[in-house]
Design an enzyme around this catalytic site. Sequence first.
Site, PDB file in Angstrom:
ATOM      1  N   MET A 127       0.839  -1.201   0.000  1.00 32.77           N
ATOM      2  CA  MET A 127       0.000   0.000   0.000  1.00 32.77           C
ATOM      3  C   MET A 127       0.876   1.254   0.000  1.00 32.77           C
ATOM      4  O   MET A 127       1.979   1.262   0.541  1.00 32.77           O
ATOM      5  CB  MET A 127      -0.872  -0.008   1.264  1.00 32.77           C
ATOM      6  CG  MET A 127      -1.729   1.233   1.425  1.00 32.77           C
ATOM      7  SD  MET A 127      -2.749   1.149   2.913  1.00 32.77           S
ATOM      8  CE  MET A 127      -1.527   1.325   4.195  1.00 32.77           C
ATOM      9  N   CYS A 128       0.353   2.316  -0.604  1.00 38.71           N
ATOM     10  CA  CYS A 128       0.963   3.641  -0.528  1.00 38.71           C
ATOM     11  C   CYS A 128      -0.169   4.660  -0.416  1.00 38.71           C
ATOM     12  O   CYS A 128      -1.241   4.330   0.078  1.00 38.71           O
ATOM     13  CB  CYS A 128       1.883   3.908  -1.720  1.00 38.71           C
ATOM     14  SG  CYS A 128       1.035   4.053  -3.301  1.00 38.71           S
ATOM     15  N   HIS A 129       0.050   5.881  -0.890  1.00 37.82           N
ATOM     16  CA  HIS A 129      -0.976   6.919  -0.789  1.00 37.82           C
ATOM     17  C   HIS A 129      -2.115   6.683  -1.788  1.00 37.82           C
ATOM     18  O   HIS A 129      -3.287   6.623  -1.407  1.00 37.82           O
ATOM     19  CB  HIS A 129      -0.340   8.296  -1.001  1.00 37.82           C
ATOM     20  CG  HIS A 129      -1.275   9.439  -0.743  1.00 37.82           C
ATOM     21  ND1 HIS A 129      -0.989  10.715  -1.155  1.00 37.82           N
ATOM     22  CD2 HIS A 129      -2.475   9.518  -0.130  1.00 37.82           C
ATOM     23  CE1 HIS A 129      -1.980  11.519  -0.795  1.00 37.82           C
ATOM     24  NE2 HIS A 129      -2.902  10.811  -0.174  1.00 37.82           N
ATOM     25  N   GLY A 185      -1.628   4.297  -4.671  1.00 44.28           N
ATOM     26  CA  GLY A 185      -1.469   3.015  -5.357  1.00 44.28           C
ATOM     27  C   GLY A 185      -0.405   2.956  -6.423  1.00 44.28           C
ATOM     28  O   GLY A 185      -0.199   1.899  -7.018  1.00 44.28           O
ATOM     29  N   ILE A 202      -4.062   4.209   0.683  1.00 40.73           N
ATOM     30  CA  ILE A 202      -4.722   4.563   1.939  1.00 40.73           C
ATOM     31  C   ILE A 202      -5.783   5.631   1.727  1.00 40.73           C
ATOM     32  O   ILE A 202      -6.750   5.714   2.483  1.00 40.73           O
ATOM     33  CB  ILE A 202      -3.717   4.986   3.028  1.00 40.73           C
ATOM     34  CG1 ILE A 202      -4.426   5.022   4.384  1.00 40.73           C
ATOM     35  CG2 ILE A 202      -3.069   6.321   2.702  1.00 40.73           C
ATOM     36  CD1 ILE A 202      -3.663   4.471   5.518  1.00 40.73           C
TER      37      ILE A 202
END
Length: 160
Positions: free
Chosen positions: A117-119, A121, A146
């Site tokens: 996961m990141c901010h 994708g 997220i």
Amino acid sequence: MLGWVRKGQMVPEFEEAAFSSPLNKLVRCKTKFGWHLLQVLSEREESVLEQIQPNVLHEKMQNPSFLEEAQLIDVREPDEVAIASLPEFEVLPLRQFGNWGPEITTKFDPRKDTYVMCHHGMRSMQVAQWLQTQGFRRVYNVSGGIHQYAVKVDPSIPTY
């Protein structure tokens, strides 16, 4: 040592030799770059790279056995994680890849399901694709990161 490779990642002559040679046999191959020796040491199952929707991930995370068996990686930077995070995810900032990248297969099990996961994708997709090249069999990118998790699943998580 090349690591795990897939068709379409090498020059055609090298690919032909690599994918047609028996395991452990030393094979010669000539390309426009010169002569090469190669040996296929092992084969691996085809790996899976899928997008997972935040609501599906949330459902899975409600099961304690999922949290024990899955590997959850957040590749955002510490200042981003300070704003919004899921505590079950281990933070491995992409900017610090040089520190954690070389040891990824000793820290995580390539045979286990791995969720990244990141901010939004994008960074996580880059890491997910790289994990595949390192032999990880089942990798899932959290679609929308997220941000979408906060919007669609848990509005108590701040967006930024």
